[in-house]
Scaffold this motif. Structure first.
Motif: not given
Length: 739
Positions: A275-276, A296-297, A324, A336, A338
């Motif tokens: 996710t991150y 990813t973010t 995301c 979600t 994000c």
């Protein structure tokens, strides 16, 4: 006391250091890598852990990184921030996916479906960089962008007496022959609210299904009359190219390749597992710059239990591609996660006691959810690009005021020169308090009609006060362009909407609810698709009442210098019902010097090709007052290093020759000098130099080149604009238009 502070500050000054990460050069056999260019770190994590003092930098060399890093305890200063960036002109990439292959080495096949057990739990799949679509009904896919099309690729709901029952409007669900039990339903049944719920009960041939509304959103009033839905993430729905399904109980992946594609040894399948990549905590004056993120973010979040927070974080020139994705494939109905920057120092949304942030020159593309959310005391969102994000709008878990492509909760919000192109959510920009929303371009917001309400730029009650919405283009959407919105008896006030252009919009151009507002020198015309707007609708909507309400609004609003094809004060209602035949009131408020003309386009140079200048001095108001020798023509949106946003637009085929007296463009960022070329041959214009006959001249301090000779009807022209900036020449793209 002051002298002591100055002395203490000087004693703590330390020299900043630059550290490097480069796995290609890292010597893994060395016991110690010091982060120098000679002995760089192997991981970004090691590089970031070496940062200590204001001015320190972690420079990441080109490559793909699959790390998950928490950044904590970094303290830069305003003049010497701590910087994490790509090295030189290189752009390292954080990748949230892993290679996917069957554990037994070979994909099995059943008809068009490939399948096999894999070793990862994934919730997004890419086939040779093309995002695959969760197996769904009705079918849609990413490559054609039909996933955004709520009119044609979602099913319609019908009235239901039971809150936990969805009834299909028509026989589509019944005729599908599918059993939807256990699948995930995406439900736009709250107008501007869309929810995700598990299908609890359905049988083939039945035209309704029962769903888990309590876990999805609780006890709220549904709006089934105009509702829409689709169902996904079940093996039985896998029946079209680009679809996939993951059975988390058996870790088995099923997929149908894109049309025409073959599964070979060189096929690259990648699944999202992260996710991150970067989580920022307990830090201030930190800059992330020149980095790409794929699947990813980034997030920056507080730790309330530790009384730690983030402040003065800057995201600068980052690219977020598919940053995301929802976990509906894993049968989770959560919203979600994000890109989010949360500057709160305490629980709640205390904007007065929050950090401040800057988002400059970033790209957000293909997010399955809200691409950017920020909570701040002050924020600046400048020169960013948002394209094709959020194709479900499933961002609500309870009845709320709705969501947007850019979601801000701030005390002072500056949103300047951003471009939003064909994003799915009903609303585009929803700024925070005291907003300055200037020179943004919002095109195609909610173009597929995923939701039943919305606007390109939308302000609820409290953000309207002291709002300045100026010089924006909002166009080509089924929704409103710019809207001050609120509920009867609970209206905003003291906002200004000035010098905007709102065109080709389904619901209306500019709509103002509230009082003591100002609508000044705006231009608004046409329905979506360039159709003339009926008289009973409005491009400039300054209402007196909202539907059947008896609470008067806009009595003291000022409406001056606007130009529109249709303007009025709303449809007339009596006794809670609309009067028939439908009639409208005049605009409410203090009105003067407005030009309202059903044929207003005939008084403008070439409005269908984004030239909104008046033909003559019969129009001296609006966003482009008549000035036949002006050197500048304001064009909103993100600026590039080179010239962009040509007028006439690139590829335009119906340019009005008698009105084409000039060429206009958006200047390169921070650049004032531009050379202009025009001709009738693409290759010649592409090669032309200042000694060529195609060279028209140099423009300094403006963006308008007047033509010495008029263009000829029935001719295709090619042109380019080169930028001279910072001692460099940036050659422009070759654009074309046909008269």
């Amino acid at each position: 006391m002051l002298g002591f502070l100055v002395l203490l500050s000087s004693l703590n000054l330390t020299s900043s250091k630059v550290f490097h990460t480069d796995p290609k050069k890292a010597d893994l056999e060395r016991n110690v890598m010091d982060g120098s260019p000679t002995f760089p770190f192997n991981t970004v994590s090691d590089c970031i852990n070496a940062l200590r003092n204001p001015g320190d930098e972690c420079q990441i060399h080109e490559g793909t990184y699959q790390e998950e890093i928490t950044i904590s305890g970094l303290r830069g200063t305003e003049n010497n921030p701590i910087v994490i960036k790509g090295f030189g002109e290189e752009r390292p990439k954080f990748d949230g996916t892993v290679d996917i292959a069957p554990v037994d080495g070979t994909w099995k096949r059943e008809g068009p479906i490939y399948y096999g057990k894999i070793s990862h739990e994934i919730w997004q799949l890419f086939f040779d960089d093309l995002m695959m679509t969760n197996a769904r009904w009705p079918n849609a896919n990413w490559s054609s962008k039909t996933v955004f099309d709520g009119l044609n690729h979602w099913a319609k709901t019908s009235y239901s007496r039971s809150k936990d029952i969805i009834v299909d409007s028509g026989g589509a669900l019944q005729n599908s022959g599918l059993d939807m039990t256990g699948a995930m339903a995406v439900l736009n049944i709250g107008s501007w609210n869309t929810f995700v719920a598990r299908v609890l009960e359905h049988s083939p041939g039945v035209n309704n299904f029962r769903y888990d509304y309590k876990n999805a959103y609780g006890d709220v009033r549904n709006r089934m009359k105009h509702g829409r839905y689709f169902i996904e993430s079940k093996r039985e729905l896998l029946d079209a190219p680009e679809e996939w399904f993951f059975d988390k109980a058996t870790n088995t992946l099923y997929f149908i390749p894109p049309a025409g594609a073959q599964v070979t040894e060189s096929t690259k399948l990648r699944g999202k597992v992260q996710t991150y990549a970067l989580t920022i905590k307990d830090s201030s004056h930190v800059v992330l710059k020149n980095i790409d993120f794929f699947a990813t973010t980034v997030r920056a979040i507080p730790s309330f239990n530790e009384w730690k927070y983030v402040d003065n974080i800057k995201l600068d020139s980052l690219n977020f591609i598919h940053p995301c994705a929802s976990k509906r494939m894993l049968l989770l109905d959560e919203v979600t996660q994000c890109t989010k920057v949360d500057g709160r120092k305490r629980m709640g949304v205390q904007r007065f006691d929050s950090g401040s942030f800057t988002f400059f020159n970033n790209t957000f593309h293909g997010a399955d959810g809200i691409p950017l959310t920020y909570i701040a005391a002050q924020s600046r969102l400048e020169n960013n690009l948002f394209t094709e994000n959020d194709w479900t709008s499933a961002n609500s878990q309870t009845k709320d005021g709705g969501h947007s492509t850019i979601e801000a909760r701030t005390l002072k919000d500056t949103v300047i020169r951003n471009t939003l192109l064909y994003n799915g959510e009903g609303h585009g920009i929803r700024p925070g308090f005291n907003p300055n929303v200037t020179l943004n371009r919002v095109e195609g917001q909610c173009w597929g009609y995923q939701q039943n309400d919305g606007a390109g730029i939308h302000l609820t009650k409290r953000p309207q006060e002291n709002a300045h919405i100026e010089r924006n283009w909002v166009h080509d959407s089924p929704k409103y362009g710019i809207r001050f919105d609120s509920s009867p008896g609970n209206y905003g006030r003291l906002g200004t909407i000035s010098e905007n252009v709102a065109f080709r919009l389904g619901a209306g151009g500019v709509q103002m609810k509230g009082d003591y507002h100002k609508a000044l020198n705006n231009l608004s015309f046409d329905k979506q698709g360039g159709k003339a707007r009926p008289r009973i609708e409005c491009s400039l909507c300054v209402w007196k009442y909202v539907r059947g309400s008896t609470f008067e609004i806009n009595r003291y609003s000022t409406v001056y210098g606007n130009v529109a094809d249709v303007a009025n004060g709303g449809k007339i209602w009596q006794n809670g019902r609309m009067v028939h035949p439908v009639t409208v009131r005049p605009m409410n408020g203090i009105t003067s010097n407005n030009v309202i003309d059903r044929n207003i386009k005939s008084s403008l140079q070439d409005p269908d090709n984004r030239d909104f200048r008046p033909l003559n001095d019969s129009i001296t108001v609006g966003p482009y007052p008549y000035n036949p020798s002006s050197k500048s023509y304001w064009i909103p949106g993100r600026q590039l290093y080179k010239a962009s946003s040509p007028v006439p637009p690139d590829g335009a085929t119906l340019v009005t020759a008698p009105h084409r007296d000039s060429l206009m463009w958006l200047n390169g960022y921070g650049c004032e000098t531009h050379d202009v070329y025009l001709g009738r041959d693409h290759d010649i214009v592409a090669r032309a130099g200042r000694s060529s006959t195609e060279y028209l001249g140099r423009v300094t301090g403006g963006n308008v080149m007047y033509l010495k000779e008029r263009v000829v009807v029935g001719t295709t022209y090619y042109w380019r604009v080169d930028v001279m900036c910072h001692g460099k020449v940036f050659t422009g793209d070759v654009w074309n238009f046909a008269t």
